[in-house]
Motif scaffolding. Structure first.
Motif, PDB file in Angstrom:
ATOM      1  N   ARG A   1      12.100 -36.832  23.611  1.00 47.62           N
ATOM      2  CA  ARG A   1      11.355 -35.303  24.590  1.00 47.62           C
ATOM      3  C   ARG A   1      12.059 -36.175  26.322  1.00 47.62           C
ATOM      4  O   ARG A   1      12.196 -35.503  27.246  1.00 47.62           O
ATOM      5  N   GLY A   2      12.300 -37.744  26.204  1.00 50.72           N
ATOM      6  CA  GLY A   2      12.732 -37.934  28.389  1.00 50.72           C
ATOM      7  C   GLY A   2      11.322 -38.251  28.352  1.00 50.72           C
ATOM      8  O   GLY A   2       9.835 -38.148  27.998  1.00 50.72           O
ATOM      9  N   ILE A   3      11.341 -38.128  29.828  1.00 50.45           N
ATOM     10  CA  ILE A   3      10.095 -38.363  30.290  1.00 50.45           C
ATOM     11  C   ILE A   3       8.946 -37.492  30.861  1.00 50.45           C
ATOM     12  O   ILE A   3       8.139 -37.138  30.661  1.00 50.45           O
ATOM     13  N   GLY A   4       9.690 -36.443  31.172  1.00 51.85           N
ATOM     14  CA  GLY A   4       9.386 -35.228  31.492  1.00 51.85           C
ATOM     15  C   GLY A   4       8.741 -35.028  33.137  1.00 51.85           C
ATOM     16  O   GLY A   4       9.341 -35.773  33.728  1.00 51.85           O
ATOM     17  N   LYS A   5       8.474 -33.274  33.460  1.00 53.89           N
ATOM     18  CA  LYS A   5       8.440 -33.191  35.151  1.00 53.89           C
ATOM     19  C   LYS A   5       7.270 -34.133  35.201  1.00 53.89           C
ATOM     20  O   LYS A   5       7.544 -33.828  36.443  1.00 53.89           O
ATOM     21  N   GLU A   6       6.276 -34.144  34.988  1.00 53.48           N
ATOM     22  CA  GLU A   6       5.009 -34.600  35.561  1.00 53.48           C
ATOM     23  C   GLU A   6       5.282 -36.760  36.559  1.00 53.48           C
ATOM     24  O   GLU A   6       5.602 -37.178  36.916  1.00 53.48           O
ATOM     25  N   LEU A   7       5.813 -36.967  34.905  1.00 50.95           N
ATOM     26  CA  LEU A   7       7.097 -38.709  35.342  1.00 50.95           C
ATOM     27  C   LEU A   7       7.483 -38.362  36.320  1.00 50.95           C
ATOM     28  O   LEU A   7       8.054 -38.892  37.524  1.00 50.95           O
ATOM     29  N   CYS A   8       8.488 -37.375  36.491  1.00 47.48           N
ATOM     30  CA  CYS A   8       9.691 -37.479  37.571  1.00 47.48           C
ATOM     31  C   CYS A   8       9.239 -36.676  38.741  1.00 47.48           C
ATOM     32  O   CYS A   8       9.723 -37.316  40.298  1.00 47.48           O
ATOM     33  N   GLY A   9       7.482 -36.489  38.520  1.00 46.33           N
ATOM     34  CA  GLY A   9       7.698 -36.086  40.197  1.00 46.33           C
ATOM     35  C   GLY A   9       6.618 -37.025  40.310  1.00 46.33           C
ATOM     36  O   GLY A   9       6.637 -37.386  42.183  1.00 46.33           O
ATOM     37  N   TRP A  10       6.084 -37.984  39.978  1.00 46.42           N
ATOM     38  CA  TRP A  10       5.981 -39.514  40.654  1.00 46.42           C
ATOM     39  C   TRP A  10       7.179 -39.874  40.831  1.00 46.42           C
ATOM     40  O   TRP A  10       6.189 -40.189  41.831  1.00 46.42           O
ATOM     41  N   LEU A  11       7.250 -39.780  40.263  1.00 46.40           N
ATOM     42  CA  LEU A  11       8.744 -41.050  40.402  1.00 46.40           C
ATOM     43  C   LEU A  11       9.277 -40.876  41.893  1.00 46.40           C
ATOM     44  O   LEU A  11       9.935 -41.427  42.962  1.00 46.40           O
ATOM     45  N   GLU A  12       9.392 -38.684  41.999  1.00 46.78           N
ATOM     46  CA  GLU A  12       9.891 -38.138  43.628  1.00 46.78           C
ATOM     47  C   GLU A  12       9.087 -39.174  44.608  1.00 46.78           C
ATOM     48  O   GLU A  12       9.405 -39.275  45.753  1.00 46.78           O
ATOM     49  N   SER A  13       8.112 -39.276  44.282  1.00 48.54           N
ATOM     50  CA  SER A  13       6.649 -39.352  45.286  1.00 48.54           C
ATOM     51  C   SER A  13       6.182 -40.626  45.549  1.00 48.54           C
ATOM     52  O   SER A  13       5.904 -40.844  46.743  1.00 48.54           O
ATOM     53  N   SER A  14       6.883 -41.267  45.160  1.00 47.07           N
ATOM     54  CA  SER A  14       6.564 -42.439  44.754  1.00 47.07           C
ATOM     55  C   SER A  14       7.113 -43.484  45.754  1.00 47.07           C
ATOM     56  O   SER A  14       8.262 -42.736  46.262  1.00 47.07           O
ATOM     57  N   ASP A  15       7.170 -44.753  45.953  1.00 44.00           N
ATOM     58  CA  ASP A  15       7.848 -45.890  46.294  1.00 44.00           C
ATOM     59  C   ASP A  15       8.599 -46.552  45.887  1.00 44.00           C
ATOM     60  O   ASP A  15       9.343 -47.278  45.953  1.00 44.00           O
TER      61      ASP A  15
END
Length: 375
Positions: free
Chosen positions: A310-324
């Motif tokens: 299913r992949g990593i999904g929107k929530e983890l993608c969103g965290w990666l986007e906002s992370s360092d």
């Protein structure tokens, strides 16, 4: 590769069976490149080929027929057993176990589970072979009814199959289309199967996940190690770490590596491997990958993700986007969910990709992508 079961129409699980292997591999590369065509800066490395036959280290077989004439394989459309004990994609070591196991089933009068009638006890066998030829055997039962009989005759089985080092019973009382239940009963003193992959000893417990193609798993971890060491991050997270394959291959002096996996059994195995290897800076925790990332006070330099289909999904993608996080190594068994996740990571640029043929004779494959933060 030719398969008599496929040619006879007995089993069509391997949908690419009979196609020239070079054509299969080229088709998988083209399929993946097409899905990721929008990533114009992506450098495609040469795909990694597998051996065409005998590559599977794990057999998940349905037991059908009768106690006197058991089948080891799959079920047909009517729910009756189809014997596949000479399946050519299974390793020779796995195929050597099947006839002895059939004799054991007859000797103990283990009645196969009849799906249409919902009667019987023995549902599946799950057999895993290590690179050394050692074997883990799991018997999936409907109940504990035959467990005393299995315990009583276990020594006979181990005498006939000395390569079997770990034996367990898994209980699946429900009538549903799943392979195994939650409860596992270990029958041998040894509880883990050692899998030597590259220079790392991984340990599999009965319910731990491991790639079904050891050669491709080794190539996968080598590629991950190469990219991580080239980037030389001070801190790495391996999310969906399983028994620690990527994490353990990423270990280095002055580097902290944290592995996260929902399976507590897998985490026990990862810690054992790390301790045996004397690796510093390693930490493994049981938990949800997304929840761990969202709760963390700081982010690492590099994240490895190896999620289910299913992949990593929107929530983890969103965290990666906002992370360092500066780099992501994404290992995927489903290029469609990979493409969807990459579209949700606009701050990262896909730099390199490599297809690894984890599943010859089928449409499936593994692909690794190296992402770099550019925004």
């Amino acid at each position: 590769m030719r398969c008599s079961y496929f040619d006879a129409g007995t089993c069509r699980s391997c949908t690419h069976m009979g196609r020239p292997y070079g054509e299969q591999l080229a088709g998988k590369q083209l399929h993946c490149q097409t899905l990721l065509a929008g990533h114009t800066e992506l450098e495609w490395l040469e795909p990694v080929a597998s051996q065409e036959s005998g590559f599977r280290n794990k057999a998940k077989m349905v037991i059908g027929g009768t106690a006197q004439n058991p089948t080891i394989g799959i079920l047909d459309a009517d729910g009756h057993g189809v014997d596949l004990r000479k399946c050519g994609v299974c390793s020779p070591g796995l195929r050597a176990v099947f006839p002895v196991l059939a004799t054991y089933i007859r000797r103990l009068r283990l009645t196969p589970y009849d799906v249409p009638k919902r009667t019987g006890e023995l549902k599946h066998v799950i057999i895993t072979e290590s690179p050394t030829g050692a074997v883990m055997l799991r018997l999936v039962l409907r109940s504990e009814q035959t467990l005393p009989r299995i315990r009583k005759h276990l020594a006979d089985l181990l005498a006939d199959l000395p390569q079997v080092k770990v034996v367990s019973v898994n209980l699946l009382p429900e009538h549903k289309a799943v392979l195994e239940g939650d409860r596992e009963i270990l029958l041998t003193e040894q509880s883990t199967l050692e899998m030597r992959v590259n220079d790392i000893n991984l340990h599999l417990r009965p319910q731990s996940f491991f790639q079904t193609n050891t050669g491709m798993a080794a190539a996968l971890y080598r590629q991950g190690r190469e990219w991580v060491n080239e980037l030389a991050p001070a801190s790495v997270w391996d999310l969906y770490c399983g028994v620690g394959g990527f994490a353990l291959h990423s270990a280095a002096p002055s580097r902290t590596v944290t592995g996260i996996e929902t399976s507590s059994e897998a985490i026990v195995s990862a810690r054992l491997s790390s301790d045996e290897a004397g690796l510093a800076g390693m930490e493994f925790q049981a938990g949800d990958a997304t929840a761990f990332a969202l709760a963390a006070e700081r982010s690492p330099d590099l994240v490895i993700v190896n999620p289910p289909r299913r992949g990593i999904g929107k929530e983890l993608c969103g965290w990666l986007e906002s992370s360092d996080v500066q780099h992501v190594v994404y290992s995927s068994c489903n290029a469609q969910s990979l493409a969807r996740d990459l579209a949700a990571l606009p701050s990262f640029t896909a730099r390199r990709a490599r297809v690894l043929d984890m599943f010859p004779q089928t449409t499936h494959y593994e692909v690794m992508v190296l992402l770099e933060r550019t925004a």
